[in-house]
Design an enzyme around this catalytic site. Sequence first.
Site, PDB file in Angstrom:
ATOM      1  N   ALA A  65       9.630  36.915  -5.218  1.00  0.00           N
ATOM      2  CA  ALA A  65       9.268  37.626  -6.430  1.00  0.00           C
ATOM      3  C   ALA A  65       7.827  38.109  -6.288  1.00  0.00           C
ATOM      4  O   ALA A  65       7.042  37.586  -5.490  1.00  0.00           O
ATOM      5  CB  ALA A  65       9.416  36.713  -7.645  1.00  0.00           C
ATOM      6  N   GLY A 110      12.379  34.287  -4.436  1.00  0.00           N
ATOM      7  CA  GLY A 110      13.428  35.137  -5.002  1.00  0.00           C
ATOM      8  C   GLY A 110      14.303  35.779  -3.948  1.00  0.00           C
ATOM      9  O   GLY A 110      15.476  36.075  -4.210  1.00  0.00           O
ATOM     10  N   GLU A 113      16.799  33.178  -3.051  1.00  0.00           N
ATOM     11  CA  GLU A 113      17.735  33.080  -4.174  1.00  0.00           C
ATOM     12  C   GLU A 113      18.729  34.246  -4.176  1.00  0.00           C
ATOM     13  O   GLU A 113      19.917  34.051  -4.455  1.00  0.00           O
ATOM     14  CB  GLU A 113      16.945  33.035  -5.483  1.00  0.00           C
ATOM     15  CG  GLU A 113      16.183  31.720  -5.639  1.00  0.00           C
ATOM     16  CD  GLU A 113      15.179  31.734  -6.777  1.00  0.00           C
ATOM     17  OE1 GLU A 113      15.296  30.878  -7.674  1.00  0.00           O
ATOM     18  OE2 GLU A 113      14.278  32.600  -6.774  1.00  0.00           O
ATOM     19  N   GLU A 133       7.854  27.948  -4.104  1.00  0.00           N
ATOM     20  CA  GLU A 133       7.265  28.072  -5.441  1.00  0.00           C
ATOM     21  C   GLU A 133       6.313  26.939  -5.791  1.00  0.00           C
ATOM     22  O   GLU A 133       5.332  27.139  -6.530  1.00  0.00           O
ATOM     23  CB  GLU A 133       8.376  28.174  -6.493  1.00  0.00           C
ATOM     24  CG  GLU A 133       9.074  29.524  -6.554  1.00  0.00           C
ATOM     25  CD  GLU A 133      10.216  29.662  -5.557  1.00  0.00           C
ATOM     26  OE1 GLU A 133      10.961  30.651  -5.644  1.00  0.00           O
ATOM     27  OE2 GLU A 133      10.365  28.777  -4.684  1.00  0.00           O
TER      28      GLU A 133
END
Length: 257
Positions: A65, A110, A113, A133
């Site tokens: 992200a 992300g 994911e 993260e």
Amino acid sequence: MAEYVKTARDGGVATVTIDRPEALNALNPGVLKQLYEALCRLDDDESVKVIILTGAGEKAFVAGADIAAMAAMTPMEAKAFSTLGHRTMDKTASMRPFVIAAVNGFALGGGCELAMACDVRIASVRARFGIPEATLGVIPGFGGTQRLPRLVGLGRAKEMLATGRQVKAEEAYAMGLVDQVTQPEALLDVCREKAGRIAANSAAAIALGKQAMNSGVEMTLEHGLRHETGLFALAFSQPDQAEGMQAFLEKRPAAFR
């Protein structure tokens, strides 16, 4: 708004490319919205049987992200961003077409994911996976805490979460995070060959089978078996069932829609 997601078609196979290489294809709200919209269009197009999802450039599938977009978020803004991410990942996971992740580099945060939301992951030997993260003071927010343990087991998932380390393609394969590893120059060809084999089969049957598996892993065995029976019966209402079995009896290749 810039065009961050590009789609190309070759018969029943669509290739979706996240095209933001200057930021290692990082996911910001604009990218997530465009990816969701592209997936919705392909899901509605019954001529699409397989999707290959990849990132532009040689360095990254999706590096994560967008930290710059997240750094100043309030808790409510972070919740909205997570909700947007979940909507996109859930759409990826529930698609009618079969979705192959072609992981050509970093798949972190992300990006990991997103890869996990795909049906299978084929990785270049240069690929790197991870959920870093915790090194940023947060946790995965696009499904990583739920999908990673289901793929690699709870202990390995917790270790990856706590260390934030990057996992090479070969280790990712050994732990079940990746389904196949190939050389970088062969990655898309391997994905296309896999996509062609899938596209030759019944898209309706594959979609029903995916539904049975995706739902079944959340059920008890008893309920999962009952769910399978219902979907098995539903397959007999599809034209592909008649064509597939008649083709078998006539000793010819099936001509699925």
